[in-house]
Design an enzyme around this catalytic site. Structure first.
Site, PDB file in Angstrom:
ATOM      1  N   ILE A   1       0.824  -1.214   0.000  1.00 60.01           N
ATOM      2  CA  ILE A   1       0.000   0.000   0.000  1.00 60.01           C
ATOM      3  C   ILE A   1       0.857   1.264   0.000  1.00 60.01           C
ATOM      4  O   ILE A   1       0.389   2.323  -0.434  1.00 60.01           O
ATOM      5  CB  ILE A   1      -0.987  -0.003   1.202  1.00 60.01           C
ATOM      6  CG1 ILE A   1      -1.931   1.210   1.181  1.00 60.01           C
ATOM      7  CG2 ILE A   1      -0.253  -0.083   2.520  1.00 60.01           C
ATOM      8  CD1 ILE A   1      -2.805   1.311  -0.028  1.00 60.01           C
TER       9      ILE A   1
ATOM     10  N   ARG B   1       2.802   2.200  -2.033  1.00 54.93           N
ATOM     11  CA  ARG B   1       2.907   2.774  -3.386  1.00 54.93           C
ATOM     12  C   ARG B   1       1.780   3.770  -3.671  1.00 54.93           C
ATOM     13  O   ARG B   1       1.849   4.512  -4.645  1.00 54.93           O
ATOM     14  CB  ARG B   1       2.960   1.660  -4.441  1.00 54.93           C
ATOM     15  CG  ARG B   1       1.706   0.851  -4.557  1.00 54.93           C
ATOM     16  CD  ARG B   1       1.895  -0.356  -5.462  1.00 54.93           C
ATOM     17  NE  ARG B   1       2.813  -1.337  -4.881  1.00 54.93           N
ATOM     18  CZ  ARG B   1       3.081  -2.509  -5.416  1.00 54.93           C
ATOM     19  NH1 ARG B   1       2.549  -2.841  -6.570  1.00 54.93           N
ATOM     20  NH2 ARG B   1       3.879  -3.360  -4.817  1.00 54.93           N
ATOM     21  N   ARG B   2       0.726   3.768  -2.829  1.00 59.27           N
ATOM     22  CA  ARG B   2      -0.322   4.786  -2.976  1.00 59.27           C
ATOM     23  C   ARG B   2      -0.021   6.037  -2.149  1.00 59.27           C
ATOM     24  O   ARG B   2      -0.402   7.138  -2.506  1.00 59.27           O
ATOM     25  CB  ARG B   2      -1.692   4.225  -2.535  1.00 59.27           C
ATOM     26  CG  ARG B   2      -2.158   2.990  -3.279  1.00 59.27           C
ATOM     27  CD  ARG B   2      -2.184   3.151  -4.796  1.00 59.27           C
ATOM     28  NE  ARG B   2      -2.947   4.280  -5.273  1.00 59.27           N
ATOM     29  CZ  ARG B   2      -4.226   4.251  -5.613  1.00 59.27           C
ATOM     30  NH1 ARG B   2      -4.895   3.125  -5.561  1.00 59.27           N
ATOM     31  NH2 ARG B   2      -4.842   5.338  -6.059  1.00 59.27           N
TER      32      ARG B   2
ATOM     33  N   TYR C   1      12.520  -1.389  12.806  1.00 56.12           N
ATOM     34  CA  TYR C   1      11.617  -0.232  12.837  1.00 56.12           C
ATOM     35  C   TYR C   1      12.026   0.767  13.919  1.00 56.12           C
ATOM     36  O   TYR C   1      11.892   1.975  13.746  1.00 56.12           O
ATOM     37  CB  TYR C   1      10.170  -0.665  13.111  1.00 56.12           C
ATOM     38  CG  TYR C   1       9.599  -1.658  12.121  1.00 56.12           C
ATOM     39  CD1 TYR C   1       9.954  -1.637  10.780  1.00 56.12           C
ATOM     40  CD2 TYR C   1       8.665  -2.615  12.529  1.00 56.12           C
ATOM     41  CE1 TYR C   1       9.416  -2.547   9.877  1.00 56.12           C
ATOM     42  CE2 TYR C   1       8.110  -3.517  11.648  1.00 56.12           C
ATOM     43  CZ  TYR C   1       8.492  -3.488  10.321  1.00 56.12           C
ATOM     44  OH  TYR C   1       7.954  -4.385   9.439  1.00 56.12           O
TER      45      TYR C   1
ATOM     46  N   HIS D   1      -0.626  -2.960  14.294  1.00 62.31           N
ATOM     47  CA  HIS D   1      -0.912  -1.520  14.193  1.00 62.31           C
ATOM     48  C   HIS D   1      -0.873  -0.818  15.547  1.00 62.31           C
ATOM     49  O   HIS D   1      -0.241   0.234  15.696  1.00 62.31           O
ATOM     50  CB  HIS D   1      -2.265  -1.297  13.530  1.00 62.31           C
ATOM     51  CG  HIS D   1      -2.275  -1.634  12.068  1.00 62.31           C
ATOM     52  ND1 HIS D   1      -3.407  -1.582  11.294  1.00 62.31           N
ATOM     53  CD2 HIS D   1      -1.278  -2.040  11.236  1.00 62.31           C
ATOM     54  CE1 HIS D   1      -3.120  -1.919  10.052  1.00 62.31           C
ATOM     55  NE2 HIS D   1      -1.834  -2.214   9.998  1.00 62.31           N
TER      56      HIS D   1
ATOM     57  N   LYS E   1      -5.780   1.116   8.258  1.00 60.54           N
ATOM     58  CA  LYS E   1      -6.942   0.486   8.875  1.00 60.54           C
ATOM     59  C   LYS E   1      -6.711  -1.012   8.976  1.00 60.54           C
ATOM     60  O   LYS E   1      -5.999  -1.558   8.125  1.00 60.54           O
ATOM     61  CB  LYS E   1      -8.236   0.775   8.124  1.00 60.54           C
ATOM     62  CG  LYS E   1      -8.166   0.886   6.594  1.00 60.54           C
ATOM     63  CD  LYS E   1      -7.643  -0.243   5.747  1.00 60.54           C
ATOM     64  CE  LYS E   1      -8.364  -1.532   5.700  1.00 60.54           C
ATOM     65  NZ  LYS E   1      -7.802  -2.489   4.699  1.00 60.54           N
TER      66      LYS E   1
ATOM     67  N   ARG F   1      -3.378 -11.368   5.045  1.00 60.44           N
ATOM     68  CA  ARG F   1      -4.816 -11.344   5.314  1.00 60.44           C
ATOM     69  C   ARG F   1      -5.386 -12.722   5.634  1.00 60.44           C
ATOM     70  O   ARG F   1      -6.529 -12.841   6.071  1.00 60.44           O
ATOM     71  CB  ARG F   1      -5.555 -10.771   4.102  1.00 60.44           C
ATOM     72  CG  ARG F   1      -5.294  -9.297   3.898  1.00 60.44           C
ATOM     73  CD  ARG F   1      -5.627  -8.858   2.486  1.00 60.44           C
ATOM     74  NE  ARG F   1      -5.378  -7.451   2.289  1.00 60.44           N
ATOM     75  CZ  ARG F   1      -4.163  -6.920   2.127  1.00 60.44           C
ATOM     76  NH1 ARG F   1      -3.091  -7.700   2.116  1.00 60.44           N
ATOM     77  NH2 ARG F   1      -4.010  -5.625   1.957  1.00 60.44           N
TER      78      ARG F   1
HETATM   79  N1  LIG Z   1      -6.118   2.210   2.797  1.00 61.76           N
HETATM   80  C1  LIG Z   1      -6.075   1.345   1.801  1.00 61.76           C
HETATM   81  O1  LIG Z   1      -6.609   1.575   0.717  1.00 61.76           O
HETATM   82  C2  LIG Z   1      -5.329   0.053   2.004  1.00 61.76           C
HETATM   83  C3  LIG Z   1      -5.079  -0.783   0.913  1.00 61.76           C
HETATM   84  C4  LIG Z   1      -4.317  -1.928   1.115  1.00 61.76           C
HETATM   85  C5  LIG Z   1      -3.874  -2.250   2.391  1.00 61.76           C
HETATM   86  N2  LIG Z   1      -4.165  -1.436   3.440  1.00 61.76           N
HETATM   87  C6  LIG Z   1      -3.696  -1.767   4.799  1.00 61.76           C
HETATM   88  O2  LIG Z   1      -2.289  -1.651   4.807  1.00 61.76           O
HETATM   89  C7  LIG Z   1      -1.712  -2.653   5.633  1.00 61.76           C
HETATM   90  C8  LIG Z   1      -0.673  -3.409   4.846  1.00 61.76           C
HETATM   91  O3  LIG Z   1      -1.275  -4.014   3.742  1.00 61.76           O
HETATM   92  P1  LIG Z   1      -0.376  -4.429   2.485  1.00 61.76           P
HETATM   93  O4  LIG Z   1      -1.259  -5.038   1.491  1.00 61.76           O
HETATM   94  O5  LIG Z   1       0.474  -3.287   2.088  1.00 61.76           O
HETATM   95  O6  LIG Z   1       0.483  -5.583   3.187  1.00 61.76           O
HETATM   96  P2  LIG Z   1       1.847  -6.270   2.704  1.00 61.76           P
HETATM   97  O7  LIG Z   1       2.178  -5.880   1.307  1.00 61.76           O
HETATM   98  O8  LIG Z   1       1.747  -7.696   3.060  1.00 61.76           O
HETATM   99  O9  LIG Z   1       2.949  -5.562   3.624  1.00 61.76           O
HETATM  100  C9  LIG Z   1       2.996  -5.652   5.013  1.00 61.76           C
HETATM  101  C10 LIG Z   1       4.399  -5.221   5.442  1.00 61.76           C
HETATM  102  O10 LIG Z   1       4.471  -5.392   6.857  1.00 61.76           O
HETATM  103  C11 LIG Z   1       5.797  -5.783   7.226  1.00 61.76           C
HETATM  104  N3  LIG Z   1       5.661  -6.897   8.185  1.00 61.76           N
HETATM  105  C12 LIG Z   1       5.973  -6.832   9.498  1.00 61.76           C
HETATM  106  N4  LIG Z   1       5.743  -7.994  10.107  1.00 61.76           N
HETATM  107  C13 LIG Z   1       5.279  -8.830   9.171  1.00 61.76           C
HETATM  108  C14 LIG Z   1       4.879 -10.202   9.198  1.00 61.76           C
HETATM  109  N5  LIG Z   1       4.899 -10.924  10.326  1.00 61.76           N
HETATM  110  N6  LIG Z   1       4.473 -10.739   8.042  1.00 61.76           N
HETATM  111  C15 LIG Z   1       4.422 -10.021   6.894  1.00 61.76           C
HETATM  112  N7  LIG Z   1       4.792  -8.719   6.819  1.00 61.76           N
HETATM  113  C16 LIG Z   1       5.217  -8.133   7.942  1.00 61.76           C
HETATM  114  C17 LIG Z   1       6.548  -6.156   5.951  1.00 61.76           C
HETATM  115  O11 LIG Z   1       7.541  -5.162   5.766  1.00 61.76           O
HETATM  116  P3  LIG Z   1       9.071  -5.449   6.170  1.00 61.76           P
HETATM  117  O12 LIG Z   1       9.259  -6.932   6.141  1.00 61.76           O
HETATM  118  O13 LIG Z   1       9.840  -4.754   5.121  1.00 61.76           O
HETATM  119  O14 LIG Z   1       9.286  -4.883   7.529  1.00 61.76           O
HETATM  120  C18 LIG Z   1       5.511  -6.059   4.840  1.00 61.76           C
HETATM  121  O15 LIG Z   1       6.017  -5.443   3.682  1.00 61.76           O
HETATM  122  C19 LIG Z   1      -2.872  -3.515   6.134  1.00 61.76           C
HETATM  123  O16 LIG Z   1      -3.200  -3.116   7.427  1.00 61.76           O
HETATM  124  C20 LIG Z   1      -4.019  -3.188   5.200  1.00 61.76           C
HETATM  125  O17 LIG Z   1      -5.268  -3.241   5.861  1.00 61.76           O
HETATM  126  C21 LIG Z   1      -4.870  -0.296   3.260  1.00 61.76           C
END
Ligand SMILES: NC(=O)c1ccc[n+]([C@@H]2O[C@H](COP(=O)([O-])OP(=O)(O)OC[C@H]3O[C@@H](n4cnc5c(N)ncnc54)[C@H](OP(=O)(O)O)[C@@H]3O)[C@@H](O)[C@H]2O)c1
Length: 331
Positions: free
Chosen positions: A16, A18-19, A59, A80, A98, A166
């Site tokens: 996310i 990237r947004r 972090y 979070h 969120k 998820r």
């Molecule tokens: N507002 C919106 O439109 C929107 C859209 C999509 C997602 N989101 C929210 O953004 C959050 C992240 O979503 P995402 O899709 O970006 O997730 P993601 O690509 O899976 O990234 C999560 C990041 O968290 C870190 N991390 C820390 N502990 C972890 C663990 N145990 N397992 C996996 N990753 C871990 C990792 O970074 P490092 O390993 O580099 O530390 C990873 O890159 C969620 O809470 C989601 O609800 C919001």
């Protein structure tokens, strides 16, 4: 804060980001300073790819940096609240994705610590910053559909990515936390209050998280909302607000485009209401954040709203587990 600019650090390398990165770059009140990862090599590579000046690992190293004013937390859901509290303890303002927490007590803790530290915390509900959401609320408040009688909404999509956070129950996975929060929050905003009682039903997948979820929400006024969300259905989002004299349909409530058309059907005919939105989503969210910090503006998504959404979702989960209606504890 230098020269009226918020200096940002990203906690995590989530997709996310990237947004948010283009939104921060688009606005003169922001400066992207650093990114942190659990892994130093990943942080370095991410900083290089996205032209972010500095990389940190872990972090905590980013939170310790004195030249960062605000952090964006885009970690898996279960992390979070912990990292929001850690960032506040380090004196940072926080924009957290969120859901900001999985337990309303954690939102209370965050609110108490933020108030004591004089720091701003906001949950990342981008749609709340878009003009369409305010337009829907205003139409309902102005009586465009008569007396409010019901709200319905949905957010579903087919989950295709393997090893998605998820799907992990330990990381706060499941469709209700992931996307059910959208119709629940939209309904709360239009109703002007959280529900007092909910009933939920979950379809649980092989990893133990809800992959489809349906819920009924009863408000103190007698209003009923129903929502559904999930990972095992076609991509679809909508909200519908029904009144005594009309119905308002919102075809794209959560990621509105630059030109949206609301449908208003009443006894006397059908009307299309055009709402102009942002060309670049997420810019209003970060600019509203800066307005709170620099100008003392009122937050668009106050922590009290976040708390109520978290309490509603936690009650829906409790209801689905117990297979009975559950009261939503008030703040
Ligand atoms: N507002 C919106 O439109 C929107 C859209 C999509 C997602 N989101 C929210 O953004 C959050 C992240 O979503 P995402 O899709 O970006 O997730 P993601 O690509 O899976 O990234 C999560 C990041 O968290 C870190 N991390 C820390 N502990 C972890 C663990 N145990 N397992 C996996 N990753 C871990 C990792 O970074 P490092 O390993 O580099 O530390 C990873 O890159 C969620 O809470 C989601 O609800 C919001």
């Amino acid at each position: 804060m230098t020269g009226g600019r918020l200096r940002w650090g990203l906690v995590g390398t989530g997709r996310i980001n990237r947004r948010i990165l283009p939104a921060l770059a688009a606005s003169p009140r922001h400066e992207i300073v650093a990114v942190a990862s659990r892994d130093a090599a990943r942080a370095e590579a991410y900083a290089r790819d996205w032209k972010i000046p500095r990389a940190h690992a872990p972090y905590e190293a980013l939170l310790d940096a004195p030249d960062i004013d605000a952090v964006y937390i885009s970690l898996p859901n279960s992390l979070h609240a912990h990292w929001t509290l850690a960032a506040l303890a380090a004196g940072k303002h926080v924009l957290c994705e969120k859901p900001i927490a999985l337990d309303p007590d954690d939102v209370d803790r965050i609110a108490t610590v933020a108030a004591a530290a004089g720091r701003h915390v906001a949950e990342g509900y981008m749609y709340r910053h878009e003009p369409q959401t305010g337009a829907v609320q205003a139409l309902v408040a102005q009586g465009a559909i008569g007396e409010l009688r019901g709200i319905a909404g949905a957010f579903t999509y087919p989950r295709t990515r393997a090893h998605d956070v998820r799907l992990d129950p330990a990381l706060g996975g499941g469709s209700l936390w992931d996307v059910g929060c959208y119709p629940a929050g939209f309904a709360q905003f239009v109703a002007g209050a959280p529900p007092v009682e909910v009933m939920g039903w979950a379809l649980t997948g092989p990893t133990g998280v809800d992959e489809m979820f349906s819920g009924l929400l009863r408000y103190g006024s007698g209003l009923i909302a129903h929502l559904d969300c999930g990972f095992r259905a076609v991509s679809r989002t909508w909200m519908e607000v029904t009144g005594s004299d009309g119905v308002l349909v919102v075809p794209s409530p959560f990621k509105p485009g630059p030109r949206e058309e609301l449908g208003l059907r009443r006894h006397d005919g059908h009307q299309v209401i055009v709402v102009e939105g942002s060309r670049e989503l997420f810019v209003r969210q970060v600019d509203d954040f800066a307005a709170v910090v620099f100008d003392g503006a009122a937050p668009v998504v106050p922590l009290a709203d976040s708390r109520a959404i978290v309490a509603t979702l936690a009650a829906l989960h409790a209801s689905a587990r117990a297979n009975r209606p559950v009261l939503v504890p008030p703040a």
